[in-house]
Scaffold this motif. Structure first.
Motif, PDB file in Angstrom:
ATOM      1  N   SER A  30       0.833  -1.194   0.000  1.00  0.00           N
ATOM      2  CA  SER A  30       0.000   0.000   0.000  1.00  0.00           C
ATOM      3  C   SER A  30       0.875   1.254   0.000  1.00  0.00           C
ATOM      4  N   THR A  31       0.246   2.381  -0.313  1.00  0.00           N
ATOM      5  CA  THR A  31       0.976   3.650  -0.309  1.00  0.00           C
ATOM      6  C   THR A  31       1.536   3.945   1.073  1.00  0.00           C
ATOM      7  N   LYS A  32       0.766   3.652   2.115  1.00  0.00           N
ATOM      8  CA  LYS A  32       1.250   3.917   3.463  1.00  0.00           C
ATOM      9  C   LYS A  32       2.428   3.022   3.810  1.00  0.00           C
ATOM     10  N   ALA A  33       2.397   1.750   3.390  1.00  0.00           N
ATOM     11  CA  ALA A  33       3.519   0.851   3.655  1.00  0.00           C
ATOM     12  C   ALA A  33       4.781   1.347   2.962  1.00  0.00           C
ATOM     13  N   LYS A  34       4.642   1.804   1.720  1.00  0.00           N
ATOM     14  CA  LYS A  34       5.798   2.352   1.002  1.00  0.00           C
ATOM     15  C   LYS A  34       6.337   3.583   1.729  1.00  0.00           C
ATOM     16  N   ASP A  49      -7.703  -1.264  14.099  1.00  0.00           N
ATOM     17  CA  ASP A  49      -6.750  -1.003  13.030  1.00  0.00           C
ATOM     18  C   ASP A  49      -7.062  -1.899  11.855  1.00  0.00           C
ATOM     19  N   SER A  50      -7.143  -1.322  10.669  1.00  0.00           N
ATOM     20  CA  SER A  50      -7.475  -2.102   9.488  1.00  0.00           C
ATOM     21  C   SER A  50      -6.235  -2.729   8.888  1.00  0.00           C
ATOM     22  N   ASP A  51      -6.456  -3.662   7.975  1.00  0.00           N
ATOM     23  CA  ASP A  51      -5.328  -4.289   7.297  1.00  0.00           C
ATOM     24  C   ASP A  51      -4.528  -3.284   6.507  1.00  0.00           C
ATOM     25  N   ASP A  52      -5.123  -2.148   6.147  1.00  0.00           N
ATOM     26  CA  ASP A  52      -4.392  -1.114   5.413  1.00  0.00           C
ATOM     27  C   ASP A  52      -3.252  -0.552   6.242  1.00  0.00           C
ATOM     28  N   ASP A  53      -3.333  -0.694   7.575  1.00  0.00           N
ATOM     29  CA  ASP A  53      -2.294  -0.173   8.447  1.00  0.00           C
ATOM     30  C   ASP A  53      -1.149  -1.156   8.639  1.00  0.00           C
ATOM     31  N   ILE A  54      -1.314  -2.410   8.187  1.00  0.00           N
ATOM     32  CA  ILE A  54      -0.258  -3.393   8.302  1.00  0.00           C
ATOM     33  C   ILE A  54       0.841  -3.045   7.313  1.00  0.00           C
ATOM     34  N   GLU A  55       2.055  -3.048   7.793  1.00  0.00           N
ATOM     35  CA  GLU A  55       3.170  -2.607   6.959  1.00  0.00           C
ATOM     36  C   GLU A  55       3.764  -3.776   6.183  1.00  0.00           C
ATOM     37  N   GLU A  56       3.369  -3.891   4.933  1.00  0.00           N
ATOM     38  CA  GLU A  56       3.878  -4.946   4.094  1.00  0.00           C
ATOM     39  C   GLU A  56       5.360  -4.732   3.778  1.00  0.00           C
ATOM     40  N   HIS A  57       5.988  -5.790   3.328  1.00  0.00           N
ATOM     41  CA  HIS A  57       7.406  -5.703   2.981  1.00  0.00           C
ATOM     42  C   HIS A  57       7.592  -4.816   1.752  1.00  0.00           C
ATOM     43  N   VAL A  58       8.559  -3.936   1.841  1.00  0.00           N
ATOM     44  CA  VAL A  58       8.917  -3.065   0.729  1.00  0.00           C
ATOM     45  C   VAL A  58      10.390  -3.301   0.413  1.00  0.00           C
TER      46      VAL A  58
END
Length: 344
Positions: free
Chosen positions: A6-10, A274-283
């Protein structure tokens, strides 16, 4: 097939790299200086702020993602660490999970390596134990919960520092004043339950308001100054004017809130976690390297900001209030850094 982060994770991956580079091996520069007369002042790291503000522009992140306002949160928590406060105590932390209570940190430091790895895996999961880790901090005020953007809190002392941030890059006539007026109510809500906490408000404002709506800009600055003088509102208020090229603007909807925040969610009345959108995926680190070498230029025209609304005054006041409200054996490094201030 791997999904695109996601944009937030990036954004988080780039933010983390910027603040890590600014504090090699976790060593932060001392922001305190003295003039020849012995007067103490605070020198913020504006170079790091400029880089952080370039991240949402590079990602073309609209304010509805929360990323533009998040750049301010990351910088303020970084400055608190420069001031000498513990890295895990100033939220958002410089790594995930962003909100991690002190006792959890102490537990992680005292268990075996095997137990620590298992605990970290649980804390960094999509559904961590409630109250043990989170992506945002919700603080109970006198009448309702409020999501606070930058926080220092622990079980023994309770909230010690609470800073709310707002950002407005467009729709000045419709939304700019509303954000400030809402924040006044939020200040009273928090101040009445936590009178000893250092309470601050930081407003990020795009420089185009001075050309598009100069009367609105003048009125808004006057209102911000008044907010910092009220006995039952904020202890200090800060204005950061952000200047960048028109070609970097992101299209926003007419009903944009200005910072990506949901007032109902902040007040804890929509029942959501907290939604899944807040989970920080690997970048990938290679993507971070490309971003760092391609950050758009950002300028901070301090001539448009009154002296009493500038970050140096604001951060110094926040730190002073935290130190003055605690015994001398607490926040020893923050006290020591002020005492070790170098001559300008």
């Amino acid at each position: 097939m791997a999904t695109e982060p996601s944009t937030k994770a990036k954004a988080w991956a780039i933010f983390d790299r910027i603040v890590a580079d600014a504090a090699p091996s976790g060593e932060h520069s001392n922001p305190w200086v003295k003039d020849e007369g012995g007067a103490l002042s605070y020198e913020p790291d504006y170079d790091t702020l400029i880089k952080l503000l370039g991240v949402p522009l590079y990602l073309k992140a609209p304010t509805t993602t929360g990323v533009p306002a998040l750049a301010l949160d990351v910088w303020l928590s970084y400055e608190l660490r420069r001031s000498g406060f513990d890295a895990d105590a100033a939220w958002p932390r410089p790594s995930a999970p962003r909100i991690l209570p002190g006792p959890i940190v102490s537990l992680l430091n005292k268990v075996t390596a095997k137990e620590r790895d298992a605990l970290w895996k649980r804390l960094q999961a999509k559904t961590p134990p409630t109250g043990a880790a989170a992506s945002s901090a919700n603080i109970l005020g006198k009448n309702y919960l409020k999501q606070v953007d930058v926080v220092m809190s622990n079980w023994a002392a309770g909230p010690e520092l609470l800073i709310s941030t707002k950002r407005m890059d467009s729709s000045f006539g419709k939304n700019a004043a509303n954000r400030v007026e809402e924040s006044y109510g939020d200040a009273k809500n928090l101040r009445l339950r936590h009178p000893l906490a250092a309470l601050g408000f930081v407003y990020g404002l795009r420089s185009t308001i001075f050309d598009e709506s100069p009367d609105k800009a003048e009125w808004l600055i006057d209102l911000l100054q008044k907010l910092g003088r009220e006995d039952d509102a904020y202890h200090a208020v800060c204005l950061i004017v952000i200047e960048y090229g028109s070609h970097l603007s992101v299209e926003e909807s007419d009903d944009d809130q200005g910072d990506g925040e949901d007032p109902l969610a902040e007040a804890g009345v929509d029942g959501s976690e907290d939604s899944d959108d807040d989970i920080e995926e690997h970048v990938e680190q290679s993507d971070v390297e490309v971003a760092l070498s391609s950050l758009p230029p950002v300028h901070l025209p301090w001539g448009k900001v009154p002296v009493d609304l500038r970050p140096d005054r604001f951060i110094a006041e926040m730190v002073r209030r935290v130190i003055d409200a605690t015994p001398v054996n607490m926040h020893t490094e923050a006290r020591s850094r002020r005492a070790r201030a170098s001559l300008r």
